[in-house]
Design a protein around this motif. Structure first.
Motif, PDB file in Angstrom:
ATOM      1  N   LEU A  83       0.723  -1.243   0.105  1.00  0.00           N
ATOM      2  CA  LEU A  83       0.201   0.013  -0.025  1.00  0.00           C
ATOM      3  C   LEU A  83       0.881   1.339  -0.002  1.00  0.00           C
ATOM      4  N   TYR A 115      -3.093   7.335   5.046  1.00  0.00           N
ATOM      5  CA  TYR A 115      -2.684   5.916   5.350  1.00  0.00           C
ATOM      6  C   TYR A 115      -3.298   5.196   6.328  1.00  0.00           C
ATOM      7  N   ARG A 153      -5.533   1.857   5.249  1.00  0.00           N
ATOM      8  CA  ARG A 153      -5.268   0.525   5.690  1.00  0.00           C
ATOM      9  C   ARG A 153      -6.478  -0.202   6.466  1.00  0.00           C
ATOM     10  N   PRO A 192      -2.302  -5.158   3.925  1.00  0.00           N
ATOM     11  CA  PRO A 192      -0.874  -4.696   3.381  1.00  0.00           C
ATOM     12  C   PRO A 192       0.094  -5.451   4.137  1.00  0.00           C
ATOM     13  N   ARG A 222       3.466  -4.585   3.194  1.00  0.00           N
ATOM     14  CA  ARG A 222       4.535  -3.547   3.056  1.00  0.00           C
ATOM     15  C   ARG A 222       3.802  -2.138   2.736  1.00  0.00           C
ATOM     16  N   SER A 223       4.491  -1.101   3.223  1.00  0.00           N
ATOM     17  CA  SER A 223       3.793   0.095   2.924  1.00  0.00           C
ATOM     18  C   SER A 223       5.006   1.315   2.677  1.00  0.00           C
ATOM     19  N   THR A 229       4.808   5.497   2.672  1.00  0.00           N
ATOM     20  CA  THR A 229       3.717   6.985   2.749  1.00  0.00           C
ATOM     21  C   THR A 229       4.681   8.045   2.497  1.00  0.00           C
TER      22      THR A 229
END
Length: 333
Positions: free
Chosen positions: A259, A276, A280, A290, A292-293, A295
């Motif tokens: 994400l 975020y 989420r 997710p 991994r993320s 931002t």
């Protein structure tokens, strides 16, 4: 519009000069300053090259370095780089394994990269990956295919990491083309773009309006609607993304979600992290968790206020490429 600059015609060149001087351990100018390349080229590795108009920083020049791009060609604001810039980048960064061109799906970018590939075909092995991740511009909206927007980061990172590991040109093209079906992005703008040589923004939004489905060149979106709270905005973007991903992919237990919340240049971190958290929660409520993320502000439209969500469904091997070491001015781990 007030901007920190000397003159519009020097805006891009002076910005690139600052980037190189600030990160001279990682990047240098290529010949005649036509492009920026990584300082230390890796012999025998496929050269991964991308580019586009200025105004999207840190894309693309900020992603030049170990584990990502070998070179980036920058045009004027929202203007594609010229074929001779791209050819020069190929000539200087091809160390024997050929060149992979990563191109956002906009007419000018596609045309100029195609011309460059034709011009250099006699002396380089060349393959091209066209990035098409914009959920707002599917086949029903745009005959030329989806635009390439914030999902470009994912493509550049994965292909750059694969090239660093020694993947051959054909394998890189196959990997890149396979990603297109599994990455979708959707953006919203709260304010238009102030161009450096124009006193007006590219589109005017009233105090109670927002633009859904915007691109990254200051163009209007799919629809203008009344301003809403953050929950409603994120829900609308998330629903558009889910609607444009094949159901069989969304239900595939072997794919791992990534994400990305990306700011367009005029949105502060406090709003991006709020977005975020809501994104989420939205995706988790739909069974998509997710693993991994990312931002931050990565693919911009100068100073546009707004953001985009990107959901990428990756295999375990691709997730490992995302997590592989990277050292660029804008992305490093």
């Amino acid at each position: 519009m007030k901007k920190i600059m000397n003159a519009p015609e020097r805006f891009v060149a002076e910005s690139l000069e600052g980037l190189v001087r600030a990160h001279e351990d990682l990047v240098v100018f290529g010949g005649e300053r036509k492009f920026i390349r990584r300082r230390h080229l890796a012999p025998g590795k496929v050269a991964v090259i991308s580019g586009g108009g200025a105004g999207h920083e840190p894309l693309h020049s900020g992603f030049v370095g170990h584990g990502m791009l070998d070179a980036a060609c920058t045009g004027h604001v929202f203007t594609s780089p010229t074929p001779d810039q791209i050819v020069a980048a190929m000539d200087e960064t091809d160390t024997g394994a050929g060149c992979l061109l990563i191109v956002k799906n906009y007419d000018g970018d596609v045309m100029n990269f195609e011309m460059a590939a034709e011009m250099a075909a006699s002396r380089h092995a060349i393959e091209t990956v066209i990035v098409e991740d914009d959920a707002a511009t599917g086949p029903a909206v745009r005959s030329r295919g989806r635009r390439g927007v914030a999902g470009t980061i994912v493509v550049e990172k994965l292909l750059g990491a694969a090239a660093e590991r020694g993947a051959e040109l054909g394998a890189l093209k196959e990997l890149g083309e396979g990603l297109n079906a599994r990455i979708r992005s959707m953006g919203v703008a709260l304010r238009g773009v102030a161009m450096p040589n124009n006193p007006r923004e590219t589109f005017d939004l009233g105090p109670e309006e927002m633009e859904i489905g915007v691109g990254i060149h200051g163009e209007p979106g799919l629809t203008r609607t009344g301003f809403a709270d953050a929950d409603a905005i994120i829900r609308r973007l998330g629903e558009a993304i889910l609607a444009e991903l094949p159901p069989e992919l969304l239900g595939d237990p072997d794919l791992r979600p990534l994400l990305l919340v990306n700011g367009f240049g005029g949105t502060p971190p406090i709003e991006l992290y709020l977005a975020y958290g809501l994104a989420r929660r939205f995706f988790e409520a739909h069974g998509i968790v997710p693993v991994r993320s990312l931002t931050g502000t990565f693919v911009t439209s100068l100073d546009m206020a707004g953001l985009s969500l990107t959901l990428a469904l990756l295999t375990p091997d691709q997730l490992a490429l995302w997590g592989a070491p990277v050292a660029t001015p804008a992305l490093s781990w």
